[in-house]
Scaffold this motif. Structure first.
Motif, PDB file in Angstrom:
ATOM      1  N   ILE A  67       0.838  -1.201   0.000  1.00  0.00           N
ATOM      2  CA  ILE A  67       0.000   0.000   0.000  1.00  0.00           C
ATOM      3  C   ILE A  67       0.872   1.250   0.000  1.00  0.00           C
ATOM      4  O   ILE A  67       0.569   2.227  -0.698  1.00  0.00           O
ATOM      5  CB  ILE A  67      -0.971  -0.030   1.202  1.00  0.00           C
ATOM      6  CG1 ILE A  67      -2.033  -1.106   0.985  1.00  0.00           C
ATOM      7  CG2 ILE A  67      -1.612   1.329   1.423  1.00  0.00           C
ATOM      8  CD1 ILE A  67      -2.916  -1.365   2.189  1.00  0.00           C
ATOM      9  N   GLU A  68       1.974   1.232   0.761  1.00  0.00           N
ATOM     10  CA  GLU A  68       2.888   2.385   0.763  1.00  0.00           C
ATOM     11  C   GLU A  68       3.493   2.597  -0.621  1.00  0.00           C
ATOM     12  O   GLU A  68       3.607   3.732  -1.088  1.00  0.00           O
ATOM     13  CB  GLU A  68       3.990   2.185   1.802  1.00  0.00           C
ATOM     14  CG  GLU A  68       3.539   2.368   3.233  1.00  0.00           C
ATOM     15  CD  GLU A  68       4.633   2.063   4.249  1.00  0.00           C
ATOM     16  OE1 GLU A  68       5.702   1.537   3.857  1.00  0.00           O
ATOM     17  OE2 GLU A  68       4.408   2.360   5.431  1.00  0.00           O
ATOM     18  N   ASP A  69       3.877   1.495  -1.288  1.00  0.00           N
ATOM     19  CA  ASP A  69       4.425   1.613  -2.641  1.00  0.00           C
ATOM     20  C   ASP A  69       3.382   2.175  -3.601  1.00  0.00           C
ATOM     21  O   ASP A  69       3.679   3.049  -4.424  1.00  0.00           O
ATOM     22  CB  ASP A  69       4.924   0.253  -3.142  1.00  0.00           C
ATOM     23  CG  ASP A  69       6.156  -0.222  -2.398  1.00  0.00           C
ATOM     24  OD1 ASP A  69       6.822   0.619  -1.744  1.00  0.00           O
ATOM     25  OD2 ASP A  69       6.452  -1.435  -2.458  1.00  0.00           O
ATOM     26  N   LYS A  70       2.149   1.677  -3.489  1.00  0.00           N
ATOM     27  CA  LYS A  70       1.079   2.183  -4.350  1.00  0.00           C
ATOM     28  C   LYS A  70       0.788   3.646  -4.045  1.00  0.00           C
ATOM     29  O   LYS A  70       0.520   4.435  -4.955  1.00  0.00           O
ATOM     30  CB  LYS A  70      -0.193   1.344  -4.180  1.00  0.00           C
ATOM     31  CG  LYS A  70      -0.096  -0.030  -4.806  1.00  0.00           C
ATOM     32  CD  LYS A  70      -1.377  -0.825  -4.593  1.00  0.00           C
ATOM     33  CE  LYS A  70      -1.250  -2.223  -5.177  1.00  0.00           C
ATOM     34  NZ  LYS A  70      -2.468  -3.000  -4.956  1.00  0.00           N
ATOM     35  N   LEU A  75       1.034   9.210  -5.535  1.00  0.00           N
ATOM     36  CA  LEU A  75       1.463  10.587  -5.270  1.00  0.00           C
ATOM     37  C   LEU A  75       2.320  11.129  -6.412  1.00  0.00           C
ATOM     38  O   LEU A  75       2.186  12.297  -6.792  1.00  0.00           O
ATOM     39  CB  LEU A  75       2.231  10.660  -3.950  1.00  0.00           C
ATOM     40  CG  LEU A  75       1.400  10.493  -2.685  1.00  0.00           C
ATOM     41  CD1 LEU A  75       2.295  10.462  -1.454  1.00  0.00           C
ATOM     42  CD2 LEU A  75       0.364  11.592  -2.561  1.00  0.00           C
ATOM     43  N   ILE A  76       3.183  10.286  -6.964  1.00  0.00           N
ATOM     44  CA  ILE A  76       4.003  10.715  -8.103  1.00  0.00           C
ATOM     45  C   ILE A  76       3.104  11.022  -9.292  1.00  0.00           C
ATOM     46  O   ILE A  76       3.270  12.049  -9.964  1.00  0.00           O
ATOM     47  CB  ILE A  76       5.051   9.634  -8.447  1.00  0.00           C
ATOM     48  CG1 ILE A  76       6.114   9.584  -7.354  1.00  0.00           C
ATOM     49  CG2 ILE A  76       5.687   9.904  -9.797  1.00  0.00           C
ATOM     50  CD1 ILE A  76       7.057   8.404  -7.472  1.00  0.00           C
ATOM     51  N   LYS A  77       2.127  10.151  -9.545  1.00  0.00           N
ATOM     52  CA  LYS A  77       1.195  10.386 -10.657  1.00  0.00           C
ATOM     53  C   LYS A  77       0.377  11.646 -10.416  1.00  0.00           C
ATOM     54  O   LYS A  77       0.134  12.425 -11.341  1.00  0.00           O
ATOM     55  CB  LYS A  77       0.260   9.183 -10.840  1.00  0.00           C
ATOM     56  CG  LYS A  77       0.941   7.977 -11.434  1.00  0.00           C
ATOM     57  CD  LYS A  77      -0.028   6.822 -11.581  1.00  0.00           C
ATOM     58  CE  LYS A  77       0.648   5.590 -12.152  1.00  0.00           C
ATOM     59  NZ  LYS A  77      -0.302   4.470 -12.265  1.00  0.00           N
ATOM     60  N   ARG A  78      -0.041  11.849  -9.140  1.00  0.00           N
ATOM     61  CA  ARG A  78      -0.798  13.055  -8.815  1.00  0.00           C
ATOM     62  C   ARG A  78       0.039  14.308  -9.052  1.00  0.00           C
ATOM     63  O   ARG A  78      -0.432  15.281  -9.642  1.00  0.00           O
ATOM     64  CB  ARG A  78      -1.259  13.015  -7.362  1.00  0.00           C
ATOM     65  CG  ARG A  78      -2.116  14.239  -6.995  1.00  0.00           C
ATOM     66  CD  ARG A  78      -2.124  14.520  -5.554  1.00  0.00           C
ATOM     67  NE  ARG A  78      -0.782  14.864  -5.133  1.00  0.00           N
ATOM     68  CZ  ARG A  78      -0.476  15.239  -3.919  1.00  0.00           C
ATOM     69  NH1 ARG A  78      -1.382  15.276  -2.988  1.00  0.00           N
ATOM     70  NH2 ARG A  78       0.754  15.536  -3.603  1.00  0.00           N
TER      71      ARG A  78
END
Length: 178
Positions: A67-70, A75-78
């Motif tokens: 979940i942290e990786d996702k 967040l990067i995509k956002r």
């Protein structure tokens, strides 16, 4: 001949107190053995339960890591989406400002916008009209601004204006907008 007035009684091998102590010790020993067996069973159950709980903990920990990786990926995509959105907003404002710069009488036929360059094609009534009202603001925005005119049969001029911005200037503008 007998020297006693009473008949002798057979003496038991163990006295009553010895029998009580013997039975008490036997019961205590049995209780101790049963307690030790129950304790060993309880320890075995706790160990097996501990192994199951450790496996559940490991699975939960791995799920949390996933979940942290996702979340990091999201967040990067956002951030990338917000960056694109902000760039689109700036581009939209820049285009609106560019269209506001276009004077009356000048007709734009096409605009090509690329990284660091702007190519404008259109029609103007005179060269001076274009240079005075449109080329001067373009030169103030762009580092390089070249315009070529082609006269039409009706006396008006087709123009092609190629404007380029300096890369260092563009980076400083994007840093100011952040």
């Amino acid at each position: 001949m007998s020297y006693s007035f009473i008949q002798p009684k057979i003496k038991p091998l163990l006295s009553i107190f010895t029998k009580i102590w013997l039975w008490a010790m036997l019961i205590l020993t049995l209780l101790f053995i049963i307690g030790a067996m129950l304790l060993s069973v309880k320890i075995y159950l706790i160990n097996s339960n501990s192994i199951e709980l450790q496996e559940k903990y490991n699975e939960t920990f791995q799920a949390i890591k996933n979940i942290e990786d996702k979340t990091k990926t999201t967040l990067i995509k956002r951030d990338m989406t917000l960056d694109i959105y902000n760039k689109n907003l700036i581009l939209n404002q820049s285009l609106m400002n560019l269209f506001n710069l276009v004077p009356d009488g000048v007709t734009l036929t096409s605009i090509y916008l690329e990284d660091g360059s702007l190519k404008i094609k259109g029609i103007t009534p005179t060269k001076d009209h274009f240079k005075l009202l449109f080329e001067a603001p373009l030169k103030s925005i762009f580092a390089i601004s070249n315009t070529t005119f082609y006269q039409l049969p009706n006396g008006w001029y087709n123009f092609v204006s190629i404007n380029k911005i300096d890369i260092a200037q563009m980076e400083s503008l994007s840093d100011e907008n952040r």
